[in-house]
Write a protein that holds these residues in place. Structure first.
Motif, PDB file in Angstrom:
ATOM      1  N   SER A  36       0.823  -1.221   0.000  1.00  0.00           N
ATOM      2  CA  SER A  36       0.000   0.000   0.000  1.00  0.00           C
ATOM      3  C   SER A  36       0.851   1.262   0.000  1.00  0.00           C
ATOM      4  CB  SER A  36      -0.930   0.019   1.217  1.00  0.00           C
ATOM      5  OG  SER A  36      -1.838  -1.048   1.158  1.00  0.00           O
ATOM      6  N   ARG A  37       1.885   1.279   0.820  1.00  0.00           N
ATOM      7  CA  ARG A  37       2.768   2.447   0.852  1.00  0.00           C
ATOM      8  C   ARG A  37       3.500   2.612  -0.475  1.00  0.00           C
ATOM      9  NH1 ARG A  37       5.548   2.384   6.901  1.00  0.00           N
ATOM     10  NH2 ARG A  37       3.611   2.696   8.042  1.00  0.00           N
ATOM     11  N   THR A  38       3.889   1.495  -1.068  1.00  0.00           N
ATOM     12  CA  THR A  38       4.587   1.567  -2.356  1.00  0.00           C
ATOM     13  C   THR A  38       3.661   2.062  -3.447  1.00  0.00           C
ATOM     14  OG1 THR A  38       6.028  -0.231  -1.662  1.00  0.00           O
ATOM     15  CG2 THR A  38       5.931   0.230  -4.025  1.00  0.00           C
ATOM     16  N   HIS A  39       2.397   1.652  -3.416  1.00  0.00           N
ATOM     17  CA  HIS A  39       1.425   2.145  -4.386  1.00  0.00           C
ATOM     18  C   HIS A  39       1.324   3.664  -4.285  1.00  0.00           C
ATOM     19  CE1 HIS A  39      -2.921   1.707  -6.150  1.00  0.00           C
ATOM     20  NE2 HIS A  39      -2.106   2.319  -6.961  1.00  0.00           N
ATOM     21  N   LEU A  40       1.313   4.181  -3.069  1.00  0.00           N
ATOM     22  CA  LEU A  40       1.276   5.631  -2.887  1.00  0.00           C
ATOM     23  C   LEU A  40       2.535   6.271  -3.477  1.00  0.00           C
ATOM     24  CD1 LEU A  40       0.029   7.617   0.112  1.00  0.00           C
ATOM     25  CD2 LEU A  40       2.225   8.208  -0.893  1.00  0.00           C
ATOM     26  N   LEU A  41       3.704   5.673  -3.240  1.00  0.00           N
ATOM     27  CA  LEU A  41       4.942   6.228  -3.800  1.00  0.00           C
ATOM     28  C   LEU A  41       4.898   6.260  -5.319  1.00  0.00           C
ATOM     29  CD1 LEU A  41       7.661   4.608  -1.490  1.00  0.00           C
ATOM     30  CD2 LEU A  41       6.757   6.954  -1.415  1.00  0.00           C
ATOM     31  N   TRP A  42       4.370   5.203  -5.950  1.00  0.00           N
ATOM     32  CA  TRP A  42       4.268   5.174  -7.420  1.00  0.00           C
ATOM     33  C   TRP A  42       3.349   6.292  -7.918  1.00  0.00           C
ATOM     34  CZ3 TRP A  42       7.994   3.353  -9.885  1.00  0.00           C
ATOM     35  CH2 TRP A  42       8.593   2.132  -9.596  1.00  0.00           C
ATOM     36  N   GLU A  43       2.243   6.501  -7.231  1.00  0.00           N
ATOM     37  CA  GLU A  43       1.332   7.581  -7.635  1.00  0.00           C
ATOM     38  C   GLU A  43       2.004   8.937  -7.463  1.00  0.00           C
ATOM     39  OE1 GLU A  43      -1.552   7.714  -9.233  1.00  0.00           O
ATOM     40  OE2 GLU A  43      -1.555   5.530  -9.375  1.00  0.00           O
ATOM     41  N   THR A 102      14.787   5.657  -3.388  1.00  0.00           N
ATOM     42  CA  THR A 102      14.092   4.371  -3.273  1.00  0.00           C
ATOM     43  C   THR A 102      13.263   4.077  -4.510  1.00  0.00           C
ATOM     44  OG1 THR A 102      14.047   4.553  -0.867  1.00  0.00           O
ATOM     45  CG2 THR A 102      12.459   3.043  -1.880  1.00  0.00           C
ATOM     46  N   VAL A 103      12.517   5.062  -4.993  1.00  0.00           N
ATOM     47  CA  VAL A 103      11.689   4.845  -6.188  1.00  0.00           C
ATOM     48  C   VAL A 103      12.575   4.605  -7.404  1.00  0.00           C
ATOM     49  CG1 VAL A 103      10.026   5.942  -7.748  1.00  0.00           C
ATOM     50  CG2 VAL A 103       9.680   6.044  -5.286  1.00  0.00           C
ATOM     51  N   GLU A 104      13.677   5.315  -7.512  1.00  0.00           N
ATOM     52  CA  GLU A 104      14.597   5.074  -8.638  1.00  0.00           C
ATOM     53  C   GLU A 104      15.175   3.663  -8.573  1.00  0.00           C
ATOM     54  OE1 GLU A 104      17.314   8.359  -8.248  1.00  0.00           O
ATOM     55  OE2 GLU A 104      16.014   9.708  -9.417  1.00  0.00           O
ATOM     56  N   GLU A 105      15.496   3.183  -7.362  1.00  0.00           N
ATOM     57  CA  GLU A 105      15.987   1.809  -7.200  1.00  0.00           C
ATOM     58  C   GLU A 105      14.901   0.797  -7.583  1.00  0.00           C
ATOM     59  OE1 GLU A 105      17.419   1.387  -3.180  1.00  0.00           O
ATOM     60  OE2 GLU A 105      18.888   2.999  -3.456  1.00  0.00           O
ATOM     61  N   MET A 106      13.658   1.086  -7.214  1.00  0.00           N
ATOM     62  CA  MET A 106      12.555   0.190  -7.575  1.00  0.00           C
ATOM     63  C   MET A 106      12.366   0.141  -9.092  1.00  0.00           C
ATOM     64  SD  MET A 106       9.613   0.443  -4.641  1.00  0.00           S
ATOM     65  CE  MET A 106       9.549   2.199  -4.406  1.00  0.00           C
ATOM     66  N   GLU A 107      12.509   1.291  -9.745  1.00  0.00           N
ATOM     67  CA  GLU A 107      12.393   1.318 -11.210  1.00  0.00           C
ATOM     68  C   GLU A 107      13.489   0.465 -11.849  1.00  0.00           C
ATOM     69  OE1 GLU A 107      12.459   5.535 -11.919  1.00  0.00           O
ATOM     70  OE2 GLU A 107      10.273   5.656 -11.923  1.00  0.00           O
ATOM     71  N   ARG A 108      14.707   0.569 -11.326  1.00  0.00           N
ATOM     72  CA  ARG A 108      15.799  -0.281 -11.839  1.00  0.00           C
ATOM     73  C   ARG A 108      15.488  -1.751 -11.581  1.00  0.00           C
ATOM     74  NH1 ARG A 108      18.715   4.140 -10.132  1.00  0.00           N
ATOM     75  NH2 ARG A 108      19.200   3.291  -8.077  1.00  0.00           N
ATOM     76  N   GLY A 109      14.948  -2.046 -10.422  1.00  0.00           N
ATOM     77  CA  GLY A 109      14.554  -3.417 -10.100  1.00  0.00           C
ATOM     78  C   GLY A 109      13.495  -3.945 -11.047  1.00  0.00           C
ATOM     79  N   GLN A 110      12.547  -3.093 -11.424  1.00  0.00           N
ATOM     80  CA  GLN A 110      11.519  -3.504 -12.390  1.00  0.00           C
ATOM     81  C   GLN A 110      12.148  -3.817 -13.739  1.00  0.00           C
ATOM     82  OE1 GLN A 110       8.488  -0.423 -12.451  1.00  0.00           O
ATOM     83  NE2 GLN A 110       7.096  -1.839 -11.441  1.00  0.00           N
TER      84      GLN A 110
END
Length: 154
Positions: A36-43, A102-110
């Motif tokens: 849920s928190r990650t969904h908020l970060l993506w938005e 963190t979001v940039e790291e998640m994008e790289r992970g994706q």
């Protein structure tokens, strides 16, 4: 007519959903995040600094739920609240440096995950797979719009 192949395909889709969910939950937990928190970060990444009301609308949750999510993300250093430049009554939710990283790291992970799943697939197979998923998602979205959790269809 539903055949054994239909059930086998459904089993595969369900296993895929469980595997992806487990992987995502484990990965997010390493950063102290929930789905849920990650969904908020993506938005927030998609929309830029935004009010909590706009986040609630985007996430399709109550304002109270968003307040709890933002409180948690603020306490762990992912976001901050800033005064709205034109509305004294509103505040904007913005990323902190940690949140951006963190979001940039998640994008790289994706990107890495996409490479793992599809990197060796031919374009033809990928197109076929993607087309089949589009059909399935279209059916699920249509069904979810007519489903009434209180019983019966709308």
């Amino acid at each position: 007519m539903v055949t054994d192949k239909h059930y086998a395909a459904l089993d595969q889709v369900l296993e895929l959903a469980v595997l992806i969910n487990d992987d995502m939950t484990r990965s997010l937990a390493q950063d102290g995040l929930t789905v849920s928190r990650t969904h908020l970060l993506w938005e927030l990444r998609r929309r830029g600094p935004v009010t909590q009301r706009d986040l609630a609308d985007a996430l399709k949750v109550s304002a109270r739920t968003v307040t709890g999510l933002v409180d948690g993300l603020e306490a762990t250093g992912f976001v901050s609240r800033q005064p709205h430049p034109t509305d004294r009554r509103a505040t904007l939710v913005t990323f902190t440096e940690r949140g951006v990283r963190t979001v940039e790291e998640m994008e790289r992970g994706q990107q890495e995950f996409a490479r793992l799943l599809f990197g060796e697939m031919t374009q033809e197979r990928l197109d076929c797979f993607s087309g089949a998923l589009d059909e399935i998602l279209t059916r699920l979205r249509a069904a979810s719009q007519t489903y009434d959790p209180r019983g019966g269809d709308q």
